[in-house]
Scaffold this active site. Structure first.
Site, PDB file in Angstrom:
ATOM      1  N   ASN A 209      41.403  34.905  49.234  1.00  0.00           N
ATOM      2  CA  ASN A 209      42.636  34.114  49.260  1.00  0.00           C
ATOM      3  C   ASN A 209      43.486  34.543  50.455  1.00  0.00           C
ATOM      4  OD1 ASN A 209      44.493  36.353  48.356  1.00  0.00           O
ATOM      5  ND2 ASN A 209      43.201  36.231  46.531  1.00  0.00           N
ATOM      6  N   LYS A 288      20.900  35.728  52.754  1.00  0.00           N
ATOM      7  CA  LYS A 288      21.757  34.619  53.169  1.00  0.00           C
ATOM      8  C   LYS A 288      21.235  33.297  52.633  1.00  0.00           C
ATOM      9  CE  LYS A 288      23.457  32.191  57.246  1.00  0.00           C
ATOM     10  NZ  LYS A 288      23.443  32.114  58.719  1.00  0.00           N
ATOM     11  N   PHE A 322      53.232  40.325  39.283  1.00  0.00           N
ATOM     12  CA  PHE A 322      53.701  39.318  40.228  1.00  0.00           C
ATOM     13  C   PHE A 322      53.174  37.956  39.801  1.00  0.00           C
ATOM     14  CE2 PHE A 322      55.262  42.615  42.782  1.00  0.00           C
ATOM     15  CZ  PHE A 322      55.894  42.107  43.912  1.00  0.00           C
ATOM     16  N   LYS A 336      53.654  34.719  31.533  1.00  0.00           N
ATOM     17  CA  LYS A 336      52.828  35.853  31.959  1.00  0.00           C
ATOM     18  C   LYS A 336      53.461  37.172  31.536  1.00  0.00           C
ATOM     19  CE  LYS A 336      50.399  37.420  36.151  1.00  0.00           C
ATOM     20  NZ  LYS A 336      50.204  37.146  37.599  1.00  0.00           N
TER      21      LYS A 336
END
Length: 399
Positions: A209, A288, A322, A336
């Site tokens: 991310n 791969k 967070f 949360k």
């Protein structure tokens, strides 16, 4: 600082020249300095250099007893208010971690009761070797603290992590340690997570991310300034590690889970600012994946919910999460907070100007379990970190 005694233990490496500069700067700042050198350290710099800089006898051999009224390694261990091992080689770290006492430094440190700070300096591959990292963790559990090495050009020709921290920064840390004003997090152990995780698809590709880790690193730096012993667990790349923290580099969510759970019983505060992957590929290819006609379908499975596990196992720890959201910030943050048994959660809308992942500013709202809320304006991430830590200190004081 004229009454503060610093024992500098110098082990053998090219970074010994920085220990000379450190000795000089400490004396200039009014500290009393005594130096112990390992035999290999004397191959790089003469003991006479340290004697001239420190204006004290330099110790090199356990069996040289110049004063018959005392035993040298016991006497100098008792004399010290703070002990710094700089540079600390892989060999010396291994000795200290395993209780080996076969020279003046290792013998003295076994007899020491003063705080011990270790400043590693070595080749980048040596520093990352599992044996060295295991020894570092062992010393941390014994109560030793680490001055993280910097990254850059090394004497061996490699570019990477392993440079002894600059003497000026070490002196700053010592000043903070002996600051006569009480520091609000003095004696507290704080665990902070930062940055993204990387979840492998194959040896070439991974899922991640946009988290930069800047918020977590700012929290770590400010917590050190407030007197905390900080462990920083991070998946971030290309971000300078704050001086004075114990740094653990990870890649995957599983790696982060293992490190966090290892340190969790020892800490007083946990700040989970990392952006941990919620999902990982169910199948990781060992070769791969080659391009083919048509679409590629990848099945994902849930990763371990680190924050929820911490909430379930919370004992005395103050637990902070967070919530990076794109909509309904208050709703999702409060859910949360309750679901994961948190004491506090820091929410931000990442779509809001100035509050994104990679920037140097943030706009956050702090929610507490007692239902109180504090909204912060646009601030630098370091100013935001100070505010977050201030809220933690305030609420811990209320308990």
């Amino acid at each position: 600082m004229s009454e503060k005694n610093i024992l500098l233990c110098v082990s053998g490496g090219i970074a010994v020249y920085k220990a000379c500069a450190l000795t000089s700067k400490l004396v200039q700042n009014g500290y009393n300095v005594k130096v112990i050198m390992s035999e290999s350290a004397t191959k790089f710099v003469s003991p006479l250099t340290f004697q001239a800089l420190s204006r004290n006898e330099v110790y090199t051999d356990t069996f040289i007893e110049n004063n018959p009224e005392v035993i040298a390694h016991i006497d100098v261990a008792d004399w010290a208010d703070l002990i710094i091992v700089a540079p600390a080689t892989a060999n010396m770290i291994g000795k200290l971690a395993n209780g080996i006492a076969d020279d003046m430094i290792s013998t003295t440190l076994l007899a020491a009761t003063a705080p011990v700070w270790v400043a590693p300096a070595m080749n980048v591959h040596m520093y990352s070797h599992p044996a060295v990292q295991k020894n570092i963790q062992t010393l941390y559990q014994y109560g030793h603290r680490f001055i993280e090495p910097g990254e850059g050009y090394l004497a061996c020709g490699y570019i990477g992590k392993g440079r002894l921290e600059e003497p000026e920064k070490i002196v700053e840390l010592i000043h903070s340690h002996f600051n006569s004003l009480p520091l609000p997090l003095n004696g507290k152990k704080v665990l902070i997570t930062a940055g993204p995780t990387k979840e492998k698809i194959d040896p070439v590709r991974y899922v991640t991310n946009h988290s930069s880790g800047k918020m977590g690193y700012a929290l770590a730096e400010e917590a050190v300034k407030m007197g905390a012993d900080v462990v920083l667990v991070s998946g971030a790349d290309n971000t300078e590690v704050p001086a004075g923290v114990t740094f653990l580099k990870i890649e995957s969510a599983e790696d982060m889970y293992n490190e966090v759970m290892k340190y969790y019983p020892q800490v007083d505060v946990v700040i989970k600012s990392a952006a941990v992957a919620d999902y990982k590929p169910s199948l990781v290819y060992d070769k791969k994946v080659k391009k083919q006609d048509g679409n590629l379908m990848i099945e994902f499975e849930r990763t371990k919910d680190i924050l929820q596990e911490l909430g379930k196992n919370k004992d005395r720890q103050f637990l902070v999460g967070f919530a990076a959201e794109t909509n309904d910030l208050e709703k999702y943050a409060l859910q949360k907070l309750e679901r994961k048994n948190l004491d506090m959660i820091v929410g931000n809308n990442i779509l809001e100007a100035g509050a994104g992942f990679s920037g140097d500013t943030n706009i956050v709202t702090i929610f507490h379990k007692d239902k109180s809320v504090k909204k912060l304006p646009l601030l630098s991430k370091h100013e935001t970190a100070k505010e977050i830590l201030g809220e933690i200190i305030l609420k811990m004081g209320d308990d």
